[in-house]
Write an enzyme that holds these catalytic residues in place. Sequence first.
Site, short mmCIF file in Angstrom:
data_model
loop_
_atom_site.label_atom_id
_atom_site.label_comp_id
_atom_site.label_asym_id
_atom_site.label_seq_id
_atom_site.Cartn_x
_atom_site.Cartn_y
_atom_site.Cartn_z
CG ASP A 1 35.86 43.94 35.14
OD1 ASP A 1 35.53 44.90 35.04
OD2 ASP A 1 37.81 43.29 34.60
CB VAL B 1 43.38 40.89 41.06
CG1 VAL B 1 43.13 42.54 42.66
CG2 VAL B 1 42.68 41.09 40.98
CG ASP C 1 46.38 35.17 33.84
OD1 ASP C 1 46.73 35.47 31.90
OD2 ASP C 1 44.76 34.48 33.85
#
Length: 188
Positions: A102, A153, A159
């Site tokens: 990310d 997501v 999670d």
Amino acid sequence: MLHDVERKLFDEATIFRRLDVMAHEITQRYRGLELTVVVVLNGSLIFAADLLRRIELPLKLECIRAASYYGGTASSGLVDFPAGALPDIAGRHVLIVDDILDTGRTLHALCQWLKASGGPLSIDICVLLAKTKARAEEVTATYVGFEVGDEFVVGYGLDFREQYRNLPFIGTLRDEVIAAGERDARQD
């Protein structure tokens, strides 16, 4: 849990087909070499277990915890690793397995931490997902399962507030579920 999902991005069969391809590539790359796989917990647990069973090589497995989200939907910018948890990687090739690329902060920090330990012959990165966005740290994954947009997501190990990891697919949550979870986090 299923009613919290806005849409499915990748079903279990699609994920498994991609893992077969990734495992074959990894097997070819590291054949005949001393490989240590460093799995970033908790998000990578399911992905790593399914991927590693498909890799047809002897390998050494290490697990490490890294924290940067702290219950939210965005990285805090701080990455923590437990003290004294540095794996023995001297003279070995290292493959880091993580759930998602990310901001790049976690993987960048982990690579620097492992390099500082001295002795790895190489360090490659394998991620289930890579977000298609600008990163806070310049990090490139050698092996990428799927690219996704800049959306939050869950499922297949990923999670939201320690829930949804056990979904057998990868999907997005409804906006109101995220908003309610973030409200709850502020009250904690």
